[in-house]
Design an enzyme around this catalytic site. Structure first.
Site, mmCIF file in Angstrom:
data_model
loop_
_atom_site.group_PDB
_atom_site.id
_atom_site.type_symbol
_atom_site.label_atom_id
_atom_site.label_comp_id
_atom_site.label_asym_id
_atom_site.label_seq_id
_atom_site.Cartn_x
_atom_site.Cartn_y
_atom_site.Cartn_z
ATOM 1 N N ASP A 28 0.817 -1.326 0.070
ATOM 2 C CA ASP A 28 -0.023 0.146 0.139
ATOM 3 C C ASP A 28 0.794 1.457 -0.048
ATOM 4 O O ASP A 28 0.203 2.456 0.012
ATOM 5 C CB ASP A 28 -0.878 -0.038 1.182
ATOM 6 C CG ASP A 28 -2.127 -0.908 1.110
ATOM 7 O OD1 ASP A 28 -2.603 -1.034 -0.214
ATOM 8 O OD2 ASP A 28 -2.467 -1.750 2.314
ATOM 9 N N ARG A 49 -5.180 6.728 -1.582
ATOM 10 C CA ARG A 49 -3.805 6.642 -1.477
ATOM 11 C C ARG A 49 -3.012 7.530 -2.560
ATOM 12 O O ARG A 49 -2.036 8.025 -2.439
ATOM 13 C CB ARG A 49 -3.111 5.483 -1.479
ATOM 14 C CG ARG A 49 -3.521 4.813 -0.135
ATOM 15 C CD ARG A 49 -2.774 3.565 0.151
ATOM 16 N NE ARG A 49 -3.451 2.387 1.185
ATOM 17 C CZ ARG A 49 -3.400 2.802 2.480
ATOM 18 N NH1 ARG A 49 -2.786 3.717 2.963
ATOM 19 N NH2 ARG A 49 -4.071 1.756 3.065
#
EC number: 2.5.1.19
Length: 443
Positions: free
Chosen positions: A321, A398
């Site tokens: 991530d 993100r």
């Protein structure tokens, strides 16, 4: 849409504490609800996903109450004593809640219906349905193994030894949680290591868990059934994925010197810190300690001259991530950074390889997109040009946060097309950035 231009800033200084780790927050609620007595949790991430887990455990008989900011008290019912929920368990967008709760319920003599939002309802649950069916649970899913689905638990369930066909912490955790109320020993064989929060926390609550590592690196994880879990006091460590944006910002904004407090440094999650250090990043661990079986430290980050490196693909699972944030650091490093083995990034909330490649190029970075990674030619510390129009984030939090950091280290700023997705995962992000920024940069 909520567009916003993130402008260049002076040095970032001060101390911040990022929200609690999401993976650990889910597991803390679930295991507390299965312990007999009262557990207390502090630092819980109070996002919609974790609240879906809390609501589900409440629906199955546990008392789950919020006592303050990030502070929760849970009176558990005991392993084997979950009650049948009266209504469908609404999972929202939380794949973690769905897969782990399916595991919990699979070995209890109850039936539950799982529903989710449009996005979650597109995600197949077959990887979890397969081992839980082997243990005796009955699952009636929508076409393609998707939600909504009805799961009828088995009592007694059958212990299995299950080799994961695809590395997945969620599938591993579902099988181990099902094993808690299954007579005998339930085993998961993991050819590629994944995050191990479930094993650590199960041990912390008093379950009998063994982890054996074979010569080829395969992990064999076993849990002994009919466990009696004991209530705990849990302090949830800060989420390393949330800390990532501030680590990169501190390294790339000249003159910065900041501390990110209470960051979880579980080795299955801390690959980014290792890679940034290998690039020459100054990240010091202060007051390293262990909290609830998890390693934690305050991280002091100082502006550093970064150098491009070839990132070992074996590190990918421990920082999957964090690659969008790493790509920003690479765009400002000296020399070329090569990343490969990142096929999984194409099937996240967005295709993160192609979306980040387009966004960084729009901000003035030089790079090439590979099938499974990016090759980024850094600016040697020179600020990025900045964007003319807004970059498309494809509703991916993100991407939005990574490009916000890129804006701090640009000449004219970076405009993000929509900041709303940031609020769902990290509501305080923009406030924290503003709190660290000292003064306007000298023009």
């Amino acid at each position: 849409m909520h567009p916003r231009r993130f402008l260049p800033t002076g040095p970032l200084r001060g101390r911040i504490r990022v929200p609690g780790d999401k993976s650990i927050s889910h597991r803390a609620i679930m295991l507390s609800a299965l312990a007999v007595g009262e557990s207390r949790i502090s630092g819980l991430l109070e996002g919609e996903d974790v609240l879906a887990t809390a609501a589900a455990m409440r629906a199955m008989g546990a008392q789950v109450e919020r006592t303050g900011e990030g502070a929760w008290a849970v009176h558990g019912v005991g392993v084997g004593s979950l009650l049948q929920p009266e209504q469908a368990l609404e999972m929202g967008n939380s794949g973690t809640s769905t897969r782990l709760l399916m595991g919990l319920i699979a070995s209890h003599p109850i039936q539950a219906t799982f529903t989710g939002d449009a996005s979650l309802s597109k995600r197949p649950m077959g990887r979890v349905i397969e081992p839980l069916s082997q243990m005796g649970a009955e699952v009636n899913a929508s076409t393609g193994g998707k939600l909504p689905l009805i799961l009828r638990g088995a009592a007694p369930a059958v212990p299995i030894s299950y080799r994961l066909p695809v590395a997945s912490a969620q599938v591993k955790s579902a099988v181990l949680l099902a094993g808690l109320n299954t007579p005998g020993v339930t085993t998961v064989i993991e050819p590629v290591p994944t995050r191990d929060h479930s094993e650590r926390m199960l041990r912390g609550f008093g379950a009998e868990v063994s982890v054996d590592i074979e010569p080829d690196g395969t992990r064999v994880i076993s849990v002994t059934g009919h466990a009696e879990l004991r209530p705990q006091v849990i302090e949830v460590p800060g989420d390393p994925s949330s800390a990532a944006f501030f680590l990169v910002a501190g390294l790339v904004v000249p003159g910065s010197d900041l501390v990110v407090e209470n960051v979880g440094l579980n080795p299955t999650r801390a690959g980014l810190v290792e890679v940034l250090r290998a690039m020459g990043g100054s990240i010091d661990e202060v007051a390293r300690r262990e909290v609830g079986g998890e390693p934690v430290a305050d991280l002091r980050v100082r502006h550093s001259a970064l150098s491009g490196i070839e990132v070992d693909p074996a590190l990918a699972p421990s920082m999957i991530d964090e690659f969008p944030a790493l790509f920003v650091a690479a765009a400002l490093a000296q020399g070329t950074t090569i990343t490969t083995g990142l096929d999984e990034l194409r099937v996240k909330e967005s295709d993160r390889l192609s979306v980040m490649a387009t966004a960084l190029q729009a901000a003035g970075a030089r790079l090439e997109e590979l099938e499974d990674g990016l090759v980024i030619h850094g600016s040697a510390g020179e600020p990025l040009r900045g964007t003319q129009g807004a970059i498309a984030t494809h509703l991916d939090h993100r991407i939005a946060m990574s490009m916000a950091v890129a804006g701090l280290a640009s000449r004219t700023g970076v405009e993000v097309d929509d900041t709303r997705p940031i609020a769902t995962s990290f509501p305080a992000f923009e406030t924290m950035l503003a709190q660290l920024a000292t003064e306007e940069p000298a023009v």
